[in-house]
Design a protein around this motif. Structure first.
Motif, PDB file in Angstrom:
ATOM      1  N   GLN A   1     -31.558  -8.475   0.448  1.00  0.00           N
ATOM      2  CA  GLN A   1     -30.529  -8.045  -0.490  1.00  0.00           C
ATOM      3  C   GLN A   1     -29.141  -8.584  -0.131  1.00  0.00           C
TER       4      GLN A   1
ATOM      5  N   SER B   1     -23.983  -8.729  -1.168  1.00  0.00           N
ATOM      6  CA  SER B   1     -25.075  -7.776  -1.090  1.00  0.00           C
ATOM      7  C   SER B   1     -25.406  -7.229  -2.476  1.00  0.00           C
ATOM      8  N   ALA B   2     -26.682  -7.013  -2.717  1.00  0.00           N
ATOM      9  CA  ALA B   2     -27.120  -6.411  -3.973  1.00  0.00           C
ATOM     10  C   ALA B   2     -26.810  -4.917  -3.988  1.00  0.00           C
ATOM     11  N   LYS B   3     -26.694  -4.310  -2.821  1.00  0.00           N
ATOM     12  CA  LYS B   3     -26.407  -2.878  -2.699  1.00  0.00           C
ATOM     13  C   LYS B   3     -25.198  -2.682  -1.789  1.00  0.00           C
ATOM     14  N   ASP B   4     -24.560  -1.521  -1.882  1.00  0.00           N
ATOM     15  CA  ASP B   4     -23.443  -1.212  -0.998  1.00  0.00           C
ATOM     16  C   ASP B   4     -23.947  -1.102   0.444  1.00  0.00           C
ATOM     17  N   VAL B   5     -23.461  -1.963   1.316  1.00  0.00           N
ATOM     18  CA  VAL B   5     -23.765  -1.901   2.747  1.00  0.00           C
ATOM     19  C   VAL B   5     -22.496  -2.270   3.506  1.00  0.00           C
TER      20      VAL B   5
ATOM     21  N   ALA C   1     -21.606  -3.691  -3.501  1.00  0.00           N
ATOM     22  CA  ALA C   1     -22.688  -4.262  -4.301  1.00  0.00           C
ATOM     23  C   ALA C   1     -22.157  -5.279  -5.307  1.00  0.00           C
ATOM     24  N   GLY C   2     -22.767  -6.467  -5.284  1.00  0.00           N
ATOM     25  CA  GLY C   2     -22.447  -7.498  -6.263  1.00  0.00           C
ATOM     26  C   GLY C   2     -21.162  -8.258  -6.046  1.00  0.00           C
TER      27      GLY C   2
ATOM     28  N   HIS D   1     -26.802   0.614   5.898  1.00  0.00           N
ATOM     29  CA  HIS D   1     -26.880   1.202   4.567  1.00  0.00           C
ATOM     30  C   HIS D   1     -26.174   2.563   4.582  1.00  0.00           C
TER      31      HIS D   1
ATOM     32  N   ASN E   1     -27.305   5.389   4.156  1.00  0.00           N
ATOM     33  CA  ASN E   1     -28.124   6.396   4.848  1.00  0.00           C
ATOM     34  C   ASN E   1     -28.190   6.144   6.361  1.00  0.00           C
TER      35      ASN E   1
END
Length: 154
Positions: free
Chosen positions: A21, A47-51, A88-89, A124, A126
């Protein structure tokens, strides 16, 4: 035998997609002179997701630190940071004069044309962490960066 092959393929896909990602574009590290003990590594991350980028390491350096450069008044200041947000993005550029990675306590000279392994660690929301290792080409001292191909991960 087919079941084992499918299971192995599924495990490989799961392991190789752990960091899929985050895209790394145009990575490079600055060459050094023989006595120099530090250098910078630069790239663009998306990143495709918030990290968050929370760490990095390389066998060619005693440590790798994340730094941010910014103007304070009329002076450019550099400071170490604990993480770099990768929304993200959105492309996040690690470049001279901005966020970047510092290769500290180099174990050897970095010569133009060489390639050095660099492991990136993202976290991530989490708190789960993942890492990937990329090959980073070493560019001449006067190189300033360029758009380019994706990094080779291994």
């Amino acid at each position: 035998m087919k079941k084992n092959s499918y299971a192995l393929l599924a495990l490989y896909a799961l392991a190789s997609s752990a960091f899929a990602q985050v895209k790394v574009d145009a990575p490079w590290a600055r060459a050094t002179v023989p006595v120099q003990k530090a250098s910078g590594a630069f790239m663009q991350l998306q990143s495709a997701k918030d990290v968050r980028l929370v760490g990095a390491s390389s066998p060619v350096a005693g440590s790798v630190e994340m730094h941010k450069m910014e103007m304070r008044g009329d002076q450019m200041k550099m400071q170490q940071v604990d993480s770099i947000a990768l929304p993200a993005g959105q492309a996040v550029k690690l470049a001279s004069g901005a966020y970047h990675l510092m290769l500290i306590d180099l174990k050897r000279q970095l010569k133009a044309g060489d390639s050095v392994p660099l492991t990136l660690i993202v976290e991530h929301p989490n708190k789960r962490r993942e890492s990937m290792t990329i090959d980073v080409p070493v560019k001449p001292l006067n190189f300033t960066g360029q758009p380019g191909a994706h990094a080779a991960a291994h």
